[in-house]
Design a protein around this motif. Structure first.
Motif, PDB file in Angstrom:
ATOM      1  N   CYS A 217     -21.277  49.456  41.844  1.00  0.00           N
ATOM      2  CA  CYS A 217     -21.984  49.292  40.566  1.00  0.00           C
ATOM      3  C   CYS A 217     -22.714  50.576  40.190  1.00  0.00           C
ATOM      4  O   CYS A 217     -23.356  51.215  41.033  1.00  0.00           O
ATOM      5  N   ASP A 218     -22.619  50.935  38.902  1.00  0.00           N
ATOM      6  CA  ASP A 218     -23.320  52.095  38.344  1.00  0.00           C
ATOM      7  C   ASP A 218     -24.393  51.569  37.385  1.00  0.00           C
ATOM      8  O   ASP A 218     -24.081  51.008  36.327  1.00  0.00           O
ATOM      9  N   PHE A 219     -25.650  51.742  37.786  1.00  0.00           N
ATOM     10  CA  PHE A 219     -26.772  51.252  36.971  1.00  0.00           C
ATOM     11  C   PHE A 219     -27.468  52.386  36.214  1.00  0.00           C
ATOM     12  O   PHE A 219     -28.548  52.176  35.661  1.00  0.00           O
ATOM     13  N   GLU A 220     -26.874  53.579  36.192  1.00  0.00           N
ATOM     14  CA  GLU A 220     -27.516  54.732  35.564  1.00  0.00           C
ATOM     15  C   GLU A 220     -26.792  55.210  34.317  1.00  0.00           C
ATOM     16  O   GLU A 220     -27.438  55.533  33.311  1.00  0.00           O
ATOM     17  N   THR A 221     -25.484  55.251  34.338  1.00  0.00           N
ATOM     18  CA  THR A 221     -24.717  55.798  33.228  1.00  0.00           C
ATOM     19  C   THR A 221     -24.749  54.857  32.023  1.00  0.00           C
ATOM     20  O   THR A 221     -24.492  53.654  32.157  1.00  0.00           O
ATOM     21  N   ASP A 222     -25.100  55.420  30.839  1.00  0.00           N
ATOM     22  CA  ASP A 222     -24.989  54.691  29.565  1.00  0.00           C
ATOM     23  C   ASP A 222     -25.617  53.289  29.660  1.00  0.00           C
ATOM     24  O   ASP A 222     -24.954  52.273  29.421  1.00  0.00           O
TER      25      ASP A 222
ATOM     26  N   VAL B 238     -25.869  41.548  37.882  1.00  0.00           N
ATOM     27  CA  VAL B 238     -26.634  41.687  39.125  1.00  0.00           C
ATOM     28  C   VAL B 238     -28.119  41.778  38.781  1.00  0.00           C
ATOM     29  O   VAL B 238     -28.540  42.626  37.986  1.00  0.00           O
ATOM     30  N   LYS B 239     -28.938  40.919  39.396  1.00  0.00           N
ATOM     31  CA  LYS B 239     -30.372  40.888  39.095  1.00  0.00           C
ATOM     32  C   LYS B 239     -31.171  41.758  40.058  1.00  0.00           C
ATOM     33  O   LYS B 239     -32.088  42.458  39.646  1.00  0.00           O
ATOM     34  N   THR B 240     -30.828  41.670  41.322  1.00  0.00           N
ATOM     35  CA  THR B 240     -31.545  42.472  42.312  1.00  0.00           C
ATOM     36  C   THR B 240     -30.802  43.785  42.493  1.00  0.00           C
ATOM     37  O   THR B 240     -29.783  43.843  43.168  1.00  0.00           O
ATOM     38  N   ARG B 241     -31.352  44.822  41.864  1.00  0.00           N
ATOM     39  CA  ARG B 241     -30.678  46.110  41.890  1.00  0.00           C
ATOM     40  C   ARG B 241     -31.457  47.103  42.747  1.00  0.00           C
ATOM     41  O   ARG B 241     -32.661  47.227  42.617  1.00  0.00           O
ATOM     42  N   LYS B 242     -30.736  47.795  43.593  1.00  0.00           N
ATOM     43  CA  LYS B 242     -31.350  48.812  44.463  1.00  0.00           C
ATOM     44  C   LYS B 242     -30.681  50.164  44.245  1.00  0.00           C
ATOM     45  O   LYS B 242     -30.451  50.919  45.185  1.00  0.00           O
ATOM     46  N   GLY B 243     -30.367  50.448  42.992  1.00  0.00           N
ATOM     47  CA  GLY B 243     -29.703  51.695  42.666  1.00  0.00           C
ATOM     48  C   GLY B 243     -28.197  51.563  42.744  1.00  0.00           C
ATOM     49  O   GLY B 243     -27.647  50.504  43.086  1.00  0.00           O
ATOM     50  N   ASN B 244     -27.525  52.644  42.389  1.00  0.00           N
ATOM     51  CA  ASN B 244     -26.062  52.632  42.452  1.00  0.00           C
ATOM     52  C   ASN B 244     -25.608  52.339  43.877  1.00  0.00           C
ATOM     53  O   ASN B 244     -26.181  52.816  44.856  1.00  0.00           O
ATOM     54  N   GLY B 245     -24.539  51.555  44.006  1.00  0.00           N
ATOM     55  CA  GLY B 245     -24.037  51.236  45.341  1.00  0.00           C
ATOM     56  C   GLY B 245     -23.102  50.047  45.318  1.00  0.00           C
ATOM     57  O   GLY B 245     -22.656  49.592  44.261  1.00  0.00           O
TER      58      GLY B 245
END
Length: 294
Positions: free
Chosen positions: A188-193, A164-171
């Motif tokens: 999608c989790d864009f924060e963990t590890d 995913v290229k356009t990320r707006k935080g986890n969701g």
């Protein structure tokens, strides 16, 4: 002497005359008596005949009265039946009228929907008619222009959360795995590890029932914004694209946390009953490692 003789003759004559009258009167009286008796007998017979007729008429009158009562009773039953039939007919008429109104309303809605769909179809046809010359021109000149946009868009679609290229935080995001033409939504989790993790299970507070049957786990259930299971078929589609990693994070209500990570992770298809394969364990959730390997 002559005088005496005359008187004698007269006397004899009178006697004979009186005697003849008496005899005739007696016979007439007897005849009249006989006639009277006959008339009396005839009158008696007529009386008895009339009496019989009166009795028969009285019986017929009683029969007629009985039939009249029976007919009145039958008439009342017919009236009651007709009243019930009329009430039932009125109820059916009202019900059919209501159904007719409902059908009419549904037809009106359908007509409106059909009209809107027809308008949308016309707009789409007009738009396609405008695009068609441009497409033909692109094919004739063998240029990339807009004719290659579809292929480029297809290549740019993310196959998982890591792409995913356009990320707006986890969701929730929509991804298009290689073997899925229409794609599906995932969390999608864009924060963990370092992020890019596609979450296929999340349990937070127990609001979602996870005690379910095979079909539910095969197709998935729950709410992607809360608790859910993505579904065995979708997990297989994700891991069938190539090498995948698995990370499991657990915590309790006291704030204690642990995690387990596997270097390789895959789920088979339905023919294998979605067999789980993991290797390369790392992390601090030792018990989890033994459970999975077991």
């Amino acid at each position: 002497m002559r005088l005496v003789l005359v008187l004698y003759c007269v006397s004899c004559y009178c006697t004979r005359y009186v005697s003849g009258v008496t005899t005739e009167s007696s016979e007439n009286a007897t005849v009249r008596e006989t006639d009277t008796v006959k008339e009396v007998n005839v009158m008696k017979d007529n009386y008895h005949e009339l009496l019989k007729r009166v009795i028969n008429n009285e019986n017929e009158i009683e029969d007629l009265k009985s039939r009249e009562e029976h007919l009145k009773h039958e008439l009342e039953n017919v009236k009651k039946y007709m009243t019930c039939q009329m009430e039932e007919f009125n109820d059916i008429t009202i019900e059919n009228h209501d159904k007719l109104n409902d059908t009419k309303a549904a037809l009106i809605k359908t007509r409106i929907s059909f009209t809107q769909s027809l308008m949308l179809l016309n707009e789409t046809m007009q738009e396609l008619s405008h695009r068609q010359p441009e497409k033909l021109k692109c094919e004739e000149n063998q240029t990339k222009c807009n004719c290659t946009e579809k292929n480029e868009d297809h290549k740019q679609r993310p196959i998982d959360c890591g792409a995913v290229k356009t990320r707006k935080g986890n969701g929730v995001y929509k991804i298009f795995p290689k073997h899925s033409e229409f794609g599906f939504d995932v969390y999608c989790d864009f924060e963990t590890d370092n992020g890019g993790w596609t979450v296929f299970q999340r349990r937070l507070n127990g609001e979602t029932d996870f005690y379910r049957g095979w079909e539910s786990y095969e197709n998935g259930f729950g709410n992607l914004e809360a608790e859910f299971w993505l579904g065995n078929q979708r997990i297989h589609t994700l891991t069938a694209q190539g090498k995948s990693e698995l990370r499991v994070d657990i915590s309790d209500f006291l704030g204690n946390t642990a995690h387990a990570k596997y270097a390789t992770f895959s789920v088979g298809d339905a023919s294998t009953n979605y067999k789980l394969t993991v290797t390369g364990f790392s992390g601090n959730a030792g018990k989890l490692k033994s459970i999975i390997n077991g």
